[in-house]
Design an enzyme around this catalytic site. Structure first.
Site, PDB file in Angstrom:
ATOM      1  N   CYS A 127       0.916  -1.316   0.066  1.00  0.00           N
ATOM      2  CA  CYS A 127       0.002  -0.005   0.048  1.00  0.00           C
ATOM      3  C   CYS A 127       0.948   1.337   0.093  1.00  0.00           C
ATOM      4  O   CYS A 127       1.860   1.277   0.741  1.00  0.00           O
ATOM      5  CB  CYS A 127      -1.075  -0.166   1.229  1.00  0.00           C
ATOM      6  SG  CYS A 127      -1.743   1.367   1.429  1.00  0.00           S
ATOM      7  N   GLU A 133      -8.806  -1.144  -2.035  1.00  0.00           N
ATOM      8  CA  GLU A 133      -8.893   0.255  -2.236  1.00  0.00           C
ATOM      9  C   GLU A 133     -10.186   0.668  -1.644  1.00  0.00           C
ATOM     10  O   GLU A 133     -10.219   1.693  -0.782  1.00  0.00           O
ATOM     11  CB  GLU A 133      -9.131   0.850  -3.634  1.00  0.00           C
ATOM     12  CG  GLU A 133      -7.767   0.572  -4.372  1.00  0.00           C
ATOM     13  CD  GLU A 133      -6.467   1.326  -3.787  1.00  0.00           C
ATOM     14  OE1 GLU A 133      -6.626   2.068  -3.001  1.00  0.00           O
ATOM     15  OE2 GLU A 133      -5.366   0.418  -3.868  1.00  0.00           O
TER      16      GLU A 133
HETATM   17 NI    NI Z   1      -3.616   0.960  -0.136  1.00  0.00          NI
END
Ligand code: NI
Length: 184
Positions: free
Chosen positions: A106, A149
């Protein structure tokens, strides 16, 4: 537009539930989306959610490169990449009961990766910035990206879903002992 600053894990905005976008066709939404795309591409990310750039709205952008599709266990043969997609107010539902575990990373948790269990198939309903409603089915790595997401919109970061913390770590250290490199 500009490249935006990306919030890192620990910033409170990443733990908030983002708000529904009242008008997906508003010019300020398009301006934010353009900046999110530019920011994602600059950071070489697969996806980006608005809270990651300090904007607490339910907006996600992502793109699955051809070489990333079909790389995950359970992916169907021939699954191709997915073109740049902008989702406003996405709602994700699992399709079936199958799950699989894959490594995630991420932009808000730089340098790290860990294994996360996700639904193998999902259906996502969202609006485009033209106001059109779209229903899209996704599987494998594509389904994983959507779930990762959309988790950001509910204040969830992937490390919160890592079951085996013994496999969570820095990408460059993980790749010393695993031939299969972790996600970027
Ligand atoms: Ni992320």
């Amino acid at each position: 537009m500009a490249i935006l600053k990306i919030a890192r894990m620990g910033h409170p905005i990443l733990r908030e539930r983002a708000a529904d976008v009242p008008d997906p066709t508003a010019p300020e939404v398009s301006r934010l989306v353009d900046a999110m795309i530019e920011t994602m591409e600059d950071a070489d990310g697969t996806g980006l959610a608005a809270p990651q750039v300090h904007m607490p709205w339910r907006i996600v952008v992502y793109k699955v490169e051809d070489e990333r599709a079909g790389t995950e266990e359970g992916d169907p043969d021939g699954a191709g990449g997915v073109p740049l997609t902008v989702m406003v107010n996405p709602v994700v539902e699992p399709v079936g009961d199958e799950t699989n575990v894959g490594f995630e990373a991420c932009l808000s948790v730089p340098g790290m990766a860990g294994p996360v269990r996700r639904h193998s198939q999902v259906r996502v309903t969202y609006h485009t910035t033209d106001g059109e409603e779209v229903v899209r089915d996704a599987e494998g790595f594509h389904a994983r990206v959507i779930q990762h997401e959309c988790d950001h919109l509910d204040g969830i970061l992937y490390p919160m879903r890592v079951e085996d913390m013994g496999q969570f770590g820095f990408v460059d250290e993980l790749s010393r002992c695993h031939d299969e490199a972790a996600d970027d």
